[in-house]
Design a protein around this motif. Structure first.
Motif, PDB file in Angstrom:
ATOM      1  N   ILE A 176       0.833  -1.204   0.000  1.00  0.00           N
ATOM      2  CA  ILE A 176       0.000   0.000   0.000  1.00  0.00           C
ATOM      3  C   ILE A 176       0.869   1.255   0.000  1.00  0.00           C
ATOM      4  CG2 ILE A 176      -1.644   1.349   1.371  1.00  0.00           C
ATOM      5  CD1 ILE A 176      -2.835  -1.363   2.288  1.00  0.00           C
ATOM      6  N   ALA A 177       1.951   1.241   0.784  1.00  0.00           N
ATOM      7  CA  ALA A 177       2.857   2.392   0.811  1.00  0.00           C
ATOM      8  C   ALA A 177       3.466   2.625  -0.566  1.00  0.00           C
ATOM      9  CB  ALA A 177       3.953   2.173   1.853  1.00  0.00           C
ATOM     10  N   SER A 178       3.799   1.542  -1.281  1.00  0.00           N
ATOM     11  CA  SER A 178       4.328   1.692  -2.639  1.00  0.00           C
ATOM     12  C   SER A 178       3.275   2.253  -3.582  1.00  0.00           C
ATOM     13  CB  SER A 178       4.841   0.334  -3.150  1.00  0.00           C
ATOM     14  OG  SER A 178       5.944  -0.110  -2.400  1.00  0.00           O
ATOM     15  N   CYS A 179       2.020   1.863  -3.374  1.00  0.00           N
ATOM     16  CA  CYS A 179       0.931   2.449  -4.169  1.00  0.00           C
ATOM     17  C   CYS A 179       0.851   3.956  -3.928  1.00  0.00           C
ATOM     18  CB  CYS A 179      -0.399   1.793  -3.809  1.00  0.00           C
ATOM     19  SG  CYS A 179      -0.569   0.077  -4.370  1.00  0.00           S
ATOM     20  N   GLU A 180       0.989   4.371  -2.681  1.00  0.00           N
ATOM     21  CA  GLU A 180       0.985   5.800  -2.365  1.00  0.00           C
ATOM     22  C   GLU A 180       2.166   6.496  -3.030  1.00  0.00           C
ATOM     23  OE1 GLU A 180      -1.135   7.749  -0.746  1.00  0.00           O
ATOM     24  OE2 GLU A 180      -2.544   6.113  -0.347  1.00  0.00           O
ATOM     25  N   ALA A 181       3.316   5.820  -3.047  1.00  0.00           N
ATOM     26  CA  ALA A 181       4.491   6.406  -3.690  1.00  0.00           C
ATOM     27  C   ALA A 181       4.254   6.612  -5.178  1.00  0.00           C
ATOM     28  CB  ALA A 181       5.703   5.501  -3.463  1.00  0.00           C
ATOM     29  N   LEU A 182       3.647   5.629  -5.831  1.00  0.00           N
ATOM     30  CA  LEU A 182       3.372   5.753  -7.261  1.00  0.00           C
ATOM     31  C   LEU A 182       2.266   6.761  -7.533  1.00  0.00           C
ATOM     32  CD1 LEU A 182       3.684   1.999  -8.274  1.00  0.00           C
ATOM     33  CD2 LEU A 182       5.200   3.863  -8.948  1.00  0.00           C
ATOM     34  N   ALA A 183       1.329   6.910  -6.609  1.00  0.00           N
ATOM     35  CA  ALA A 183       0.276   7.911  -6.773  1.00  0.00           C
ATOM     36  C   ALA A 183       0.862   9.318  -6.827  1.00  0.00           C
ATOM     37  CB  ALA A 183      -0.741   7.806  -5.633  1.00  0.00           C
ATOM     38  N   ALA A 184       1.898   9.549  -6.044  1.00  0.00           N
ATOM     39  CA  ALA A 184       2.491  10.889  -5.965  1.00  0.00           C
ATOM     40  C   ALA A 184       3.592  11.120  -6.990  1.00  0.00           C
ATOM     41  CB  ALA A 184       3.048  11.116  -4.553  1.00  0.00           C
ATOM     42  N   TYR A 185       4.009  10.071  -7.687  1.00  0.00           N
ATOM     43  CA  TYR A 185       5.174  10.162  -8.585  1.00  0.00           C
ATOM     44  C   TYR A 185       4.780  10.778  -9.933  1.00  0.00           C
ATOM     45  CZ  TYR A 185       9.140   8.536 -11.424  1.00  0.00           C
ATOM     46  OH  TYR A 185      10.222   8.452 -12.258  1.00  0.00           O
ATOM     47  N   ASP A 186       5.460  11.820 -10.318  1.00  0.00           N
ATOM     48  CA  ASP A 186       5.237  12.457 -11.625  1.00  0.00           C
ATOM     49  C   ASP A 186       6.468  13.289 -11.968  1.00  0.00           C
ATOM     50  OD1 ASP A 186       4.415  13.743 -13.919  1.00  0.00           O
ATOM     51  OD2 ASP A 186       2.558  14.551 -13.077  1.00  0.00           O
ATOM     52  N   VAL A 187       7.299  12.796 -12.880  1.00  0.00           N
ATOM     53  CA  VAL A 187       8.532  13.500 -13.238  1.00  0.00           C
ATOM     54  C   VAL A 187       8.508  13.972 -14.690  1.00  0.00           C
ATOM     55  CG1 VAL A 187       9.945  12.311 -11.513  1.00  0.00           C
ATOM     56  CG2 VAL A 187       9.695  11.318 -13.809  1.00  0.00           C
TER      57      VAL A 187
END
Length: 427
Positions: A176-187
């Motif tokens: 779930i924490a990794s899902c949150e990380a990917l939710a916020a990721y935008d480069v």
């Protein structure tokens, strides 16, 4: 093992230059097993597991930046200064983050089944809601259809079962924490700052990170090339191991020179850069937004507004906020701005309470006042903020005593429907 480092495995000669391999979400370093015999003829290969994956300790990391920091701490402990890096999916995100924040450490990059932005934030947070309610089994059962082509899955049942078991044995909180990380990721806006030779590898049948995502990476990174692997889905290193191995060897060998780095390891020299492709200009605000006052001066829409819109999207979801913004006009614009700045930029952003607690308080207040539409909205928010359906039930039972049975009865009916919609796995 420290919470600040990652479980890892080293293969290959001690005196060879270092190549780091990062795995996809829900997998372990074993996804690279079939690359190891050839890669270790040239490099000292370091593989690592994400937190809670394989046998790694369950110390969740909620951002790609934090995962990159833990990898750097791991490499520091091993005495590794400069290294080549290849990563698949979230492993690719970690590699891109390293190239942006530690350009002196990463000497060449391969991004396999990767993206500058993985889907939508809402989809990743929705996945977290499903896992909190149902565990990882629904994700595990559907993993093969996302990771492999149908032909490969039918011909390789043992590999399919291996993939399912990898997901099932992952720690849910870390997933779930990794899902949150990917939710916020935008480069997407930062790709032009990736200054190392980059190979982008995409499976032609990948629906998780489609070829359009790969082309975005190639268009944005100044020195990047695209390799398309035919008849392959998301886990290209597993489905087409020989093809991916050959691409990696060709890329890293071409970029690697014998000149030692300051740390005494062989460094990877930059290939001649291709002409830089300027990233597209940011979209202009639509006329309706300008006329309604949404495009306000910076001094009005300052730090509090920007913080508010960020928190509002994280709690309520991009889809909801997009609908609100699309419906906002000159009459309602000031009110929406007030909500964003005051409710979300100030109150919800205060550090004194976590978001789970704020969701409990908000649901209780809405039940007490009979605001059923808002109960539906904030039931979804509560799930995204980490409350389980059982915990929401307890909140509503408590409100029956202190806010009245009729109000709680209506809230139960609304919340029940929302929870069914939000926690039912797809497929």
């Amino acid at each position: 093992m420290s919470e600040k480092t990652l479980q890892h495995r080293i293969d290959g000669p001690d005196d060879a230059p270092v190549l780091v391999l990062g795995a996809s979400l829900g997998t372990t370093w074993h996804m690279w097993d079939r690359q190891i015999p050839e890669l270790t003829r040239h490099w000292r290969v370091i593989r690592f597991d994400l937190p809670g994956h394989g046998g790694s300790p369950a110390h969740p990391a909620s951002s790609i930046a934090e995962l990159a920091d833990r990898l750097v701490a791991t490499l520091d402990a091993l005495g590794v200064d400069r290294f080549g890096y290849a990563g698949c999916s979230i492993g690719g995100a970690i590699g891109t983050q390293l190239a942006l924040t530690r350009p002196h450490r990463v000497t060449s990059l391969a991004l396999v089944s990767s993206s500058a932005r993985y889907g939508t934030a809402d989809a990743w947070r929705q996945r977290g809601v499903v896992i909190r309610t149902n565990g990882l089994d629904p994700i595990a059962r559907t993993a093969p259809e996302h990771w492999f082509t149908a032909g490969f899955a039918g011909a390789q049942p043992a590999i399919v079962e291996w993939a399912v078991q990898m997901v099932r044995t992952t720690d849910p909180g870390c997933y779930i924490a990794s899902c949150e990380a990917l939710a916020a990721y935008d480069v997407r806006s930062s790709l032009s700052r990736v200054g190392v030779p980059t190979l982008v590898v995409a499976g032609s049948e990948d629906q998780v990170t489609p070829t359009t995502d790969a082309r975005t990476l190639v268009a944005g990174i100044p020195d990047a090339s695209l390799a398309l692997v035919p008849g392959t889905s998301h886990l290209a290193p597993v489905e087409q191991p020989a093809a991916v191995t050959d691409l990696l060897i060709r890329h890293f060998t071409t970029a690697w020179h014998d000149k030692p780095s300051a740390a005494g390891q062989a460094a990877i020299g930059a290939a001649a850069p291709k002409p830089q492709i300027a990233p597209p200009p940011p979209p202009m605000a639509p006329p309706a937004a300008i006329e309604s006052g949404l495009a306000q001066p910076a001094q009005v829409r300052g730090g509090t507004y920007e913080q508010g819109i960020k928190v509002r999207r994280e709690v309520l979801g991009d889809a909801h906020v997009d609908r609100v913004e699309a419906a906002t006009d000159d009459f309602t614009g000031d009110f929406q701005d007030l909500l964003t700045r005051y409710a979300w930029g100030e109150t919800w952003s205060r550090p004194g309470l976590d978001r789970r607690t704020r969701s409990v308080i908000t649901l209780t207040a809405l039940v007490a006042r009979g605001h059923q539409d808002e109960v539906a909205l904030h039931t979804r928010a509560a799930l995204r903020n980490g409350l389980t359906p059982s915990e929401i039930k307890e909140v509503l039972l408590h409100t029956a005593v202190y806010c009245g049975v009729p109000a709680a009865n209506s809230a139960f009916r609304v919340a029940q429907q929302v929870i069914r919609e939000e926690t039912t796995p797809e497929g």
